[in-house]
Design a protein around this motif. Sequence first.
Motif, PDB file in Angstrom:
ATOM      1  N   GLN A 120       0.831  -1.192   0.000  1.00 58.83           N
ATOM      2  CA  GLN A 120       0.000   0.000   0.000  1.00 58.83           C
ATOM      3  C   GLN A 120       0.870   1.249   0.000  1.00 58.83           C
ATOM      4  O   GLN A 120       1.912   1.301   0.655  1.00 58.83           O
ATOM      5  N   ARG A 153      -5.763   5.247  -6.922  1.00 58.73           N
ATOM      6  CA  ARG A 153      -6.626   4.072  -6.732  1.00 58.73           C
ATOM      7  C   ARG A 153      -7.350   3.709  -8.018  1.00 58.73           C
ATOM      8  O   ARG A 153      -7.501   2.522  -8.339  1.00 58.73           O
ATOM      9  N   ARG A 158      -3.031   0.540  -4.681  1.00 58.45           N
ATOM     10  CA  ARG A 158      -3.612   0.655  -3.341  1.00 58.45           C
ATOM     11  C   ARG A 158      -3.026   1.882  -2.656  1.00 58.45           C
ATOM     12  O   ARG A 158      -1.827   1.966  -2.435  1.00 58.45           O
ATOM     13  N   THR A 159      -3.886   2.822  -2.327  1.00 57.54           N
ATOM     14  CA  THR A 159      -3.414   4.111  -1.808  1.00 57.54           C
ATOM     15  C   THR A 159      -4.360   4.614  -0.736  1.00 57.54           C
ATOM     16  O   THR A 159      -5.579   4.466  -0.847  1.00 57.54           O
ATOM     17  N   ARG A 160      -3.793   5.203   0.297  1.00 58.47           N
ATOM     18  CA  ARG A 160      -4.593   5.878   1.311  1.00 58.47           C
ATOM     19  C   ARG A 160      -3.881   7.153   1.731  1.00 58.47           C
ATOM     20  O   ARG A 160      -2.672   7.310   1.507  1.00 58.47           O
ATOM     21  N   CYS A 207       3.871  -1.086   3.783  1.00 58.77           N
ATOM     22  CA  CYS A 207       3.458   0.079   2.995  1.00 58.77           C
ATOM     23  C   CYS A 207       4.692   0.878   2.588  1.00 58.77           C
ATOM     24  O   CYS A 207       5.798   0.640   3.073  1.00 58.77           O
TER      25      CYS A 207
END
Length: 268
Positions: A120, A153, A158-160, A207
Amino acid sequence: MVTPREHLELAAGAQLAPSGVRDAVLDLVLGSSCLGCARPGRMVCPDCALRLPVGGRVSWPTPTPPGLATPWAAGEYAGLLRALVVGHKEDGRFSLGRPLGEALAAAVRTASRSWPTAEQVVLVPVPSRPGVARARGDDPTGRMVRIAARTLRAGGRRTRVAGLLRSHRGVRDQSLLDARERAANLALSMHCPSAGVRRLAAGLGPCRVVLCDDVLTTGATAREAQRALEAVGLEVAAIAVVAAVRRRTAAPMLVDGGVREPARPTTG
């Protein structure tokens, strides 16, 4: 907080699909025009939008703060890109968050080309000085980073976003400071403020942490933000910005599927 201008922009964009009609309404109601070519209508016309960065390059400041993680910039802080950053951050032009967020996403995407797709990517916005966001009634950097995360995304990464950092009070405006003064001004100025934030930092799992900001000038701000994250055990994999004021190398820009030289932005 959404300003009356932003309500008008959103209403015009949502209700009038044909771009020519929408541009005419925006010009009539808001008096807006393209920041690149002054064409009446949207603040970035379709032609100038094609000139915005689609990749990124390593952009070391000179001199480079010791230990700085590799910084990636979508483009140079000049011309149209500079006008967009200033309009978004200083003039509160809400709609510019999207092209800037997409440019930031391009820099992150290039930086992460060699990273495992299963990992991520965590985007950490560099915080404003205390009181600045409150005075503006807005958080332009946070909005830009959230748009970048959505863009990544949508492309399968996958990114936050994790707002882990805060600034202490007492930091001066840096616009008139040189590299040494900026470093001294920012020393120990950022922190992860609570046990809850530290638990979040510790619980992210596998991550890659990317520090995100709009502009890289001397690297002092990014280096202090990096120090604060490292203090709670988070390694910074890269720094990503929309634009860099100075670049040491003229290496070709990396884009998905190949290499090409970037188009020069128009003058804003």
